[in-house]
Design a protein around this motif. Structure first.
Motif, mmCIF file in Angstrom:
data_model
loop_
_atom_site.group_PDB
_atom_site.id
_atom_site.type_symbol
_atom_site.label_atom_id
_atom_site.label_comp_id
_atom_site.label_asym_id
_atom_site.label_seq_id
_atom_site.Cartn_x
_atom_site.Cartn_y
_atom_site.Cartn_z
ATOM 1 N N GLN A 134 41.047 98.704 152.032
ATOM 2 C CA GLN A 134 40.935 100.113 151.659
ATOM 3 C C GLN A 134 42.297 100.745 151.411
ATOM 4 O O GLN A 134 42.372 101.862 150.915
ATOM 5 C CB GLN A 134 40.212 100.893 152.765
ATOM 6 C CG GLN A 134 38.724 100.610 152.817
ATOM 7 C CD GLN A 134 38.037 101.232 154.003
ATOM 8 O OE1 GLN A 134 37.298 100.556 154.698
ATOM 9 N NE2 GLN A 134 38.249 102.515 154.267
ATOM 10 N N PHE B 78 37.708 102.380 163.101
ATOM 11 C CA PHE B 78 37.183 103.417 162.224
ATOM 12 C C PHE B 78 35.871 102.972 161.584
ATOM 13 O O PHE B 78 35.806 101.900 161.015
ATOM 14 C CB PHE B 78 38.165 103.688 161.089
ATOM 15 C CG PHE B 78 39.559 103.972 161.548
ATOM 16 C CD1 PHE B 78 39.959 105.269 161.778
ATOM 17 C CD2 PHE B 78 40.473 102.953 161.750
ATOM 18 C CE1 PHE B 78 41.247 105.557 162.202
ATOM 19 C CE2 PHE B 78 41.757 103.229 162.170
ATOM 20 C CZ PHE B 78 42.145 104.528 162.404
ATOM 21 N N ARG C 112 32.724 104.920 159.214
ATOM 22 C CA ARG C 112 32.336 106.143 158.496
ATOM 23 C C ARG C 112 32.204 107.363 159.418
ATOM 24 O O ARG C 112 31.323 107.417 160.256
ATOM 25 C CB ARG C 112 31.044 105.918 157.729
ATOM 26 C CG ARG C 112 30.867 106.883 156.572
ATOM 27 C CD ARG C 112 29.657 106.538 155.752
ATOM 28 N NE ARG C 112 29.728 107.185 154.426
ATOM 29 C CZ ARG C 112 28.888 106.914 153.436
ATOM 30 N NH1 ARG C 112 27.947 106.030 153.578
ATOM 31 N NH2 ARG C 112 29.001 107.530 152.272
ATOM 32 N N SER D 184 42.418 104.678 151.553
ATOM 33 C CA SER D 184 41.161 105.365 151.252
ATOM 34 C C SER D 184 40.333 105.395 152.523
ATOM 35 O O SER D 184 39.565 104.485 152.810
ATOM 36 C CB SER D 184 40.393 104.641 150.143
ATOM 37 O OG SER D 184 40.854 105.064 148.902
HETATM 38 MO MO1 MOS Z 1 36.866 105.806 156.927
HETATM 39 S S1 MOS Z 1 35.841 105.186 158.593
HETATM 40 O O1 MOS Z 1 37.920 106.903 157.742
HETATM 41 O O2 MOS Z 1 37.557 104.394 156.298
#
Ligand code: MOS
Length: 729
Positions: A212, A350, A352, A507
């Motif tokens: 991400q 982490f 969602r 992200s």
């Molecule tokens: Mo989101 S759980 O802050 O990638």
């Protein structure tokens, strides 16, 4: 224009995805790549006493077997010293020692010519352990709970207090004091973690990596392998979901690079589905005690929220579920504590709406209980305690449309036709329940860069090293750039997912649109200014029409403009970062969630039949991708409320349902009519585009609305997620 800002432009990457031309990490065609498979620990706590790799090494096609016996020692010390600077950096297990901290910990990596040979080799590695009894449960260990050094995922404090909560609770006319729990939940995006590591020389590394955050990922590879960040390139043009799992860099990713160095060839390592359950982060099981007190008229006078979650024995992550209690309602006496219990598990991480999803979905059950105790409609109760300013920081919200969300959501859902008594809306053998909940999630924004470029034929290329998790980044950034340049979206190509591009933040925290969006807008404006300069005109005066630029009645070919400058194209870099408003205002996305459930009175069988979510989320950049984000979060709310439960075997310290057959999530048949709507919200304090971020708000409150609907249908208050049939009957 169909494709201007806010309009439902179809995904610009949609065709590539549905035709299979979008190349995901594991599909990158890297010549001469070998395959790596991890052997992971079957025990949750203890030591490796012997590791026999001979049979694996004899397996045809096997190139190497890496373990603690032969893996080069990394510059970082194991266990304690390999944590980076950011709270998102996880401590890793990179075959540096014989201690086992959790089930699923990598203990060997087999590299082979083919995936099959690597899998067979992995099966042949014989590991003997000296096992100790693991401690993996929260409830028996509550006396060991401690106050973590760091606070929440975003640096929030562990505790807060205002007023005198205990005396206010004691004298309250209406009160409640209850314990709620949420289970372990595991991300499991369709695309598992995947890495292809390619060395060029001893100190230059390229990784195709499912991440991400290409830039933080690059930092982690560099730090752990002792490389210069500039000598590491991370590439990830497409990501098959993440939900937070691909925020941190995990052991498997770095092991791919270590293995590639060892065999002197590119190495591909894809995490197997069962290995996704535990070793690469999850939402911690939480135990949450909420005490609330109100006056007879429903005015909240006191709110207390004490959270205990689990972390690993070697690293710290706090599921900061008490956060919403500090700011959601105007309550004068308030206190929260957040504690951790060390367990022999992989480090939670982490997922969602980290902290907030677990917190809002519990707090909002408690508020429903209080509404019933006070004899009030649940919306009326919330309006009675509406916070016009942030009660935690005593300052204004940058914008807050929660009142409008209640009204809009109630209207669309038909809330006024609800009869308040539990079990009062029966249809034959079916009990019908209607429930609602508030939703809230913070607005995050970080510094971001972008570059915009226009070619002689008028085609515009915009680049930023951000990521599209499947959320719509490609599409909305195309729209933002097109809007700022006054051209159709078809004239713009947006590229992302490469540390060769301008630096962008991870992200996560719903911050891509807020951070990268404003950088792209700034770069596009800067490019516009550059074109205007070449034209000798004011930036506002120019119009780009295909391969021509028009200003004050003059029309010129871009090719001529660019040639006059002696260049091949015109380009502009820009950086956008949060301003002082971040300290002046409290910034949140709000919403109101509504759910209808149908319960078979005899069998307890439970279905969600209808959901409505109304959100106040700032400027919406694309109505189609936004709706999809809200709905995705709400669908997760169904899983949170009814299905998701990673079940830990306390003796083995392992998740027993470690596949997608046994770990239940909603499938199409479980997902009813879902309506996601939003109120027009213009918030110029959050950022120039007025964007608040929408990736995580949908999961907040949606599970609570369902839980509250179950109470309304059955009269049974379930305080332990998930709400399964056995708890209902
Ligand atoms: Mo989101 S759980 O802050 O990638």
């Amino acid at each position: 224009m169909q494709d201007s800002l806010g309009k439902p432009l179809v995904r610009v990457d949609g065709r590539a995805k549905v035709t299979g031309r979008a190349v995901y990490t594991a599909e990158q065609d890297v010549p001469n790549a070998a395959y790596a498979v991890m052997v992971t620990s079957s025990i949750a706590r203890g030591r490796i006493v012997s590791l026999d790799t001979r049979a694996a090494e004899r397996q045809p096609g096997v190139l190497a077997v890496l373990s603690s016996r032969n893996t080069p020692r990394l510059p970082q010390k194991p266990r304690s010293a390999n944590q980076g600077d950011r709270p998102g950096d996880r401590k890793l297990q990179l075959l540096q020692e014989d201690t086992v901290y959790y089930a699923g910990q990598p203990v060997a990596v087999v590299v082979a010519e083919s995936l099959e040979a690597a899998q067979e080799g992995a099966r042949l590695v014989e590991v003997r352990y000296a096992a100790q009894t693991p401690s993996v449960e929260l409830e028996p260990s509550l006396s060991r709970a401690y106050k973590p050094a760091q606070g929440g995922a975003h640096g929030e404090t562990t505790d807060d207090a205002r007023g005198a909560v205990d005396s206010a609770l004691a004298s309250a006319e209406v009160k409640l004091d209850r314990v709620y729990t949420t289970p372990f939940q595991v991300h499991n995006p369709m695309e598992p973690h995947a890495t292809i590591a390619i060395w060029s020389g001893p100190d230059r590394l390229t990784v195709y990596d499912a991440t991400q955050g290409p830039f933080p990922d690059r930092e982690r590879f560099a730090m752990l392998l002792g490389l210069k960040p500039d000598n590491v390139r991370v590439i990830c043009p497409y990501l098959g979901g993440g939900f937070g799992s691909k925020g941190p860099t995990w052991s498997s990713q770095v092991l791919a690079a270590i293995a590639a160095k060892q065999v002197g060839r590119p190495v591909k390592l894809v995490v197997e589905r069962p290995q996704m359950f535990g070793p690469v982060g999850m939402r911690s099981h939480t135990r949450q005690r909420i005490a609330a007190g109100a006056r007879r008229d429903g005015t909240l006078v006191a709110l207390r929220h004490d959270v205990t979650a689990q972390t690993s024995s070697f690293d710290e992550f706090l599921e900061s579920a008490a956060m919403p209690t500090r700011m959601l309602y105007a309550v004068p006496n308030e206190a929260t504590t957040q504690r951790l219990v060390r367990s022999d598990i992989g480090t939670p991480s982490f997922m969602r709406a980290p902290g907030w999803a677990a917190g809002v979905n519990v707090l909002e059950i408690a508020m429903d209980e209080m509404a019933y105790e006070a004899g009030m409609d649940p919306i009326e109760f919330r309006l009675k305690n509406y916070a016009d300013q942030d009660p935690e920081k005593s300052r204004a919200f940058s914008s807050k449309s929660l009142r409008e969300c209640y009204r809009l959501g109630a209207d669309r859902f038909g809330w006024s036709r609800r009869s308040p008594e539990p079990r009062s809306m029966r249809q034959g053998d079916t009990l019908i329940g209607w429930g609602m909940a508030s939703a809230v999630y913070p607005v995050h924004r970080s510094k971001s860069g972008a570059r915009a470029q226009i070619a002689p034929d008028g085609s515009i290329l915009v680049e930023s090293g951000t990521i599209d998790l499947g959320t719509g980044t490609y599409t909305v950034m195309t729209q933002v750039a097109a809007d700022a340049l006054g051209v159709p979206a078809s004239q713009v190509t947006f590229r992302l997912g490469d540390t060769a591009y301008a630096e962008a933040p991870i992200s996560a925290g719903s911050q891509t649109a807020t951070s990268v969006g404003n950088a792209v807008a700034a770069a596009a404006k800067a490019l516009r200014a550059e074109i205007a300069r070449a034209m000798n005109a004011a930036p506002d005066a120019i119009q780009i029409r295909g391969d021509r630029v028009i200003a004050a009645g003059r029309s010129e070919r871009l090719a001529d403009l660019i040639a006059r400058r002696g260049q091949r194209f015109l380009e502009a870099d820009s950086e956008a970062q949060p301003g002082p408003e971040q300290q002046q205002f409290s910034m949140y996305v709000f919403g109101a969630q509504f759910a209808e459930v149908r319960v078979d009175a005899a069998l307890g069988q439970l279905r969600v039949s209808r959901m409505t979510g109304a959100f106040g989320a700032g400027k919406i950049l694309n109505a189609r991708t936004a709706r999809s984000q809200f709905m995705g979060g709400m669908v997760w709310g169904i899983g949170f409320a009814l299905y998701e439960d990673a079940h830990m075997d306390p003796r083995l310290g392992r998740f027993v349902n470690h596949d997608l057959a046994e770990y239940h999530i909603p499938v199409n048949a479980d997902v009813p009519e879902i309506e996601a709507v939003w109120v027009d919200e213009a918030d110029t304090h959050v950022n120039p585009l007025g964007v608040k971020g929408i990736g995580e708000i949908g999961i907040c409150g949606s599970a609570a609305a369902i839980a509250n609907a179950v109470f309304h249908a059955t009269g049974k208050r379930i305080r332990d997620y998930p709400i399964t049939l056995d708890k209902v009957i």
